[in-house]
Scaffold this motif. Structure first.
Motif, mmCIF file in Angstrom:
data_model
loop_
_atom_site.group_PDB
_atom_site.id
_atom_site.type_symbol
_atom_site.label_atom_id
_atom_site.label_comp_id
_atom_site.label_asym_id
_atom_site.label_seq_id
_atom_site.Cartn_x
_atom_site.Cartn_y
_atom_site.Cartn_z
ATOM 1 N N GLN A 120 -13.280 4.865 -0.539
ATOM 2 C CA GLN A 120 -14.077 3.657 -0.280
ATOM 3 C C GLN A 120 -14.629 3.685 1.154
ATOM 4 O OE1 GLN A 120 -13.868 0.628 -2.546
ATOM 5 N NE2 GLN A 120 -15.480 -0.338 -1.348
ATOM 6 N N LEU A 121 -13.754 3.976 2.117
ATOM 7 C CA LEU A 121 -14.188 3.994 3.523
ATOM 8 C C LEU A 121 -15.160 5.148 3.761
ATOM 9 C CD1 LEU A 121 -10.870 3.193 5.482
ATOM 10 C CD2 LEU A 121 -12.455 1.635 4.351
ATOM 11 N N VAL B 249 -7.894 7.284 10.933
ATOM 12 C CA VAL B 249 -9.014 7.308 9.968
ATOM 13 C C VAL B 249 -9.975 6.149 10.244
ATOM 14 C CG1 VAL B 249 -9.608 7.037 7.526
ATOM 15 C CG2 VAL B 249 -7.703 8.521 8.185
ATOM 16 N N ARG C 271 -13.998 6.359 11.131
ATOM 17 C CA ARG C 271 -15.066 5.694 10.374
ATOM 18 C C ARG C 271 -15.874 4.770 11.291
ATOM 19 N NH1 ARG C 271 -13.022 8.717 6.665
ATOM 20 N NH2 ARG C 271 -14.158 10.088 8.049
ATOM 21 N N TYR D 47 12.636 0.288 -2.858
ATOM 22 C CA TYR D 47 11.999 1.544 -3.258
ATOM 23 C C TYR D 47 13.014 2.678 -3.251
ATOM 24 C CZ TYR D 47 7.488 -0.756 -2.872
ATOM 25 O OH TYR D 47 6.422 -1.585 -3.054
ATOM 26 N N GLU E 287 -9.258 5.633 0.700
ATOM 27 C CA GLU E 287 -9.898 6.657 1.530
ATOM 28 C C GLU E 287 -11.350 6.882 1.117
ATOM 29 O OE1 GLU E 287 -8.923 7.424 4.468
ATOM 30 O OE2 GLU E 287 -8.632 9.570 4.223
ATOM 31 N N ASP F 294 -14.061 -3.518 4.149
ATOM 32 C CA ASP F 294 -13.045 -2.682 3.497
ATOM 33 C C ASP F 294 -11.881 -2.355 4.433
ATOM 34 O OD1 ASP F 294 -14.516 -2.788 1.192
ATOM 35 O OD2 ASP F 294 -15.688 -1.005 1.666
ATOM 36 N N ILE F 295 -12.162 -2.126 5.712
ATOM 37 C CA ILE F 295 -11.055 -1.880 6.653
ATOM 38 C C ILE F 295 -10.316 -3.196 6.912
ATOM 39 C CG2 ILE F 295 -10.413 -1.142 8.986
ATOM 40 C CD1 ILE F 295 -12.547 0.970 8.893
ATOM 41 N N ARG G 189 -24.126 -0.506 6.116
ATOM 42 C CA ARG G 189 -22.941 0.335 5.953
ATOM 43 C C ARG G 189 -21.784 -0.197 6.797
ATOM 44 N NH1 ARG G 189 -24.994 6.526 6.389
ATOM 45 N NH2 ARG G 189 -27.117 5.808 6.645
ATOM 46 N N ALA G 190 -22.104 -0.633 8.020
ATOM 47 C CA ALA G 190 -21.053 -1.155 8.904
ATOM 48 C C ALA G 190 -20.463 -2.451 8.334
ATOM 49 C CB ALA G 190 -21.614 -1.388 10.303
ATOM 50 N N ARG H 247 -3.502 5.901 9.455
ATOM 51 C CA ARG H 247 -4.577 5.016 8.990
ATOM 52 C C ARG H 247 -5.455 4.573 10.161
ATOM 53 N NH1 ARG H 247 -6.262 6.459 5.283
ATOM 54 N NH2 ARG H 247 -7.403 4.555 4.749
ATOM 55 N N GLN I 119 0.360 3.790 -6.368
ATOM 56 C CA GLN I 119 0.092 3.724 -4.925
ATOM 57 C C GLN I 119 -0.636 4.983 -4.449
ATOM 58 O OE1 GLN I 119 4.195 2.850 -3.960
ATOM 59 N NE2 GLN I 119 3.652 0.887 -3.043
ATOM 60 N N ASP J 35 -18.568 4.275 2.281
ATOM 61 C CA ASP J 35 -19.295 3.286 3.084
ATOM 62 C C ASP J 35 -20.165 3.988 4.121
ATOM 63 O OD1 ASP J 35 -18.170 1.196 1.708
ATOM 64 O OD2 ASP J 35 -16.685 0.692 3.236
ATOM 65 N N MET J 36 -19.655 5.088 4.655
ATOM 66 C CA MET J 36 -20.404 5.831 5.677
ATOM 67 C C MET J 36 -21.286 6.917 5.066
ATOM 68 S SD MET J 36 -19.937 4.582 8.634
ATOM 69 C CE MET J 36 -20.009 3.012 7.816
ATOM 70 N N GLU K 181 0.842 -1.203 0.000
ATOM 71 C CA GLU K 181 0.000 0.000 0.000
ATOM 72 C C GLU K 181 0.874 1.248 0.000
ATOM 73 O OE1 GLU K 181 -2.495 0.556 3.450
ATOM 74 O OE2 GLU K 181 -3.819 1.957 2.413
ATOM 75 N N VAL K 182 2.056 1.134 0.589
ATOM 76 C CA VAL K 182 2.947 2.280 0.743
ATOM 77 C C VAL K 182 4.381 1.772 0.582
ATOM 78 C CG1 VAL K 182 3.112 2.026 3.268
ATOM 79 C CG2 VAL K 182 3.280 4.292 2.262
ATOM 80 N N GLU L 159 -18.303 6.728 13.270
ATOM 81 C CA GLU L 159 -19.487 7.083 12.477
ATOM 82 C C GLU L 159 -20.440 5.892 12.379
ATOM 83 O OE1 GLU L 159 -16.772 10.193 9.858
ATOM 84 O OE2 GLU L 159 -17.433 8.319 8.955
ATOM 85 N N ALA L 160 -19.866 4.699 12.198
ATOM 86 C CA ALA L 160 -20.698 3.491 12.111
ATOM 87 C C ALA L 160 -21.443 3.273 13.426
ATOM 88 C CB ALA L 160 -19.832 2.278 11.775
ATOM 89 N N ILE M 52 -24.319 5.660 13.635
ATOM 90 C CA ILE M 52 -25.441 5.242 12.776
ATOM 91 C C ILE M 52 -26.236 4.109 13.438
ATOM 92 C CG2 ILE M 52 -25.992 4.060 10.589
ATOM 93 C CD1 ILE M 52 -23.557 5.593 9.383
ATOM 94 N N PHE N 249 2.585 6.726 8.612
ATOM 95 C CA PHE N 249 1.494 6.432 7.684
ATOM 96 C C PHE N 249 0.502 5.474 8.352
ATOM 97 C CE2 PHE N 249 -0.428 3.549 4.590
ATOM 98 C CZ PHE N 249 -1.021 4.430 3.711
ATOM 99 N N GLN O 88 -4.249 4.770 -5.675
ATOM 100 C CA GLN O 88 -4.956 3.732 -4.932
ATOM 101 C C GLN O 88 -5.246 4.192 -3.503
ATOM 102 O OE1 GLN O 88 -3.070 -0.121 -4.009
ATOM 103 N NE2 GLN O 88 -4.826 -1.023 -5.029
ATOM 104 N N ALA P 137 -20.129 -3.185 5.160
ATOM 105 C CA ALA P 137 -19.200 -2.787 4.085
ATOM 106 C C ALA P 137 -17.903 -2.247 4.694
ATOM 107 C CB ALA P 137 -19.854 -1.725 3.201
ATOM 108 N N LEU P 138 -18.047 -1.451 5.749
ATOM 109 C CA LEU P 138 -16.867 -0.853 6.381
ATOM 110 C C LEU P 138 -15.952 -1.925 6.966
ATOM 111 C CD1 LEU P 138 -15.668 1.967 7.003
ATOM 112 C CD2 LEU P 138 -16.700 1.769 9.277
#
Lengths: 190, 83
Positions: free
Chosen positions: B21-22, A168, A172, B83, B19, A60-61, A53-54, A165, B11, B25-26, A9-10, A175-176, A179, A161, B14, A56-57
């Motif tokens: 996507q999450l 974040v 989220r 990298y 971000e 995805d998380i 929604r939860a 995350r 990257q 969702d809400m 991802e990074v 928020e879930a 809701i 990083f 993506q 899906a969250l």
């Protein structure tokens, strides 16, 4: 179904080998508040999560956490890869070497193996989402303690990083939870 | 563009999509965010193609086309990439 993507991802770089840091970092691989715990916790809670929604969250998380697991693995791999057994012993990784050589293993920083008791699934959406928020905050704190333990700017960049995350994800999940609580509150007046 | 530049760009795009996507969702009713998502999704596919032309397939199980020669077994793994 999950599809593997042959990239991180990074970007992950380390400035120098650092066995002691690898020993500490492994807790985010297989420790209580680590990425394995996170991914398994969220993906497993989906089946009893009543809110769309939860659900899906969590999917995805949970999927992103699997990606973070590989970021941590890469950090550890790169910090350890050129070490000799003597160097590992001197850095407090002698016991790890005896059991695993340089293989990664799901343990915390003290070498305790991962256990399912690190995660919860109550089947109650409020209890589970509250657990998820707490888990993200614990992971955020762990990343901060790990940042405090190193002076390698490349490692710090990756850890920052990951720390962000967690912030974040926590947001989220809050928020879930809001809701879901709102839903329960409205239902009372029917 | 260098292979590692393309990967970096991939990257970045993506990350924007993770971000969004999450967020979506809400906030599934946010039409502007859906538009941004689709805009970045097109960009992601373009960059994925570009990266794969240089570095080989990114994804397994047919989500990436293979070149004539099977290179999944010879291109570097994420933990091996410098990298």
């Amino acid at each position: 179904m999950w599809i593997y993507e042959k990239k991180l991802e990074v970007p992950v770089r380390v400035s120098k080998p650092d066995l002691q840091m690898a020993k500490f970092l492994i807790t985010q691989y297989g420790g209580p508040d680590g990425e394995l715990s996170a991914a398994l916790r969220y993906l497993n809670q989906r089946y009893s999560m009543p809110n769309e929604r939860a659900k899906a969250l969590l999917t995805d998380i949970g999927t992103e956490e699997l990606g973070h697991l590989e970021v941590i693995a890469t950090l550890v791999y790169k910090l350890v890869k050129d070490a000799t057994p003597q160097e590992m012993r001197a850095a407090g990784l002698g016991a790890h070497y005896a059991d695993h050589d340089k293989a990664l293993f799901y343990t915390d920083a003290n070498g305790n193996p991962w256990t399912a008791s690190y995660i919860q699934a109550k089947g109650d959406p409020i209890a589970d989402l509250a657990e998820d928020i707490a888990a993200e905050e614990k992971a955020r704190a762990t990343y901060q303690w790990l940042i405090n333990l190193t002076d390698d700017p490349d490692v710090i960049q990756v850890l920052k990083f990951l720390r962000e995350r967690e912030v974040v994800h926590s947001q989220r999940f809050r928020e879930a939870l809001y809701i879901v609580e709102e839903h329960y509150n409205t239902r009372k007046y029917f | 563009m260098e292979c590692s530049d393309t990967l970096r760009k991939f990257q970045e795009v993506q990350f924007g999509l993770v971000e969004l996507q999450l967020y979506l969702d809400m906030n599934p009713a946010d039409q502007r965010a859906v538009q941004q998502y689709n805009y970045l999704s097109d960009e992601l596919h373009r960059l994925k193609h570009e990266y794969e032309m240089q570095a080989g397939p990114l994804m397994q199980y047919g989500f990436s086309r293979s070149p004539k020669r099977w290179v999944w077994t010879s291109t570097p793994w994420p933990w091996e990439i410098e990298y």
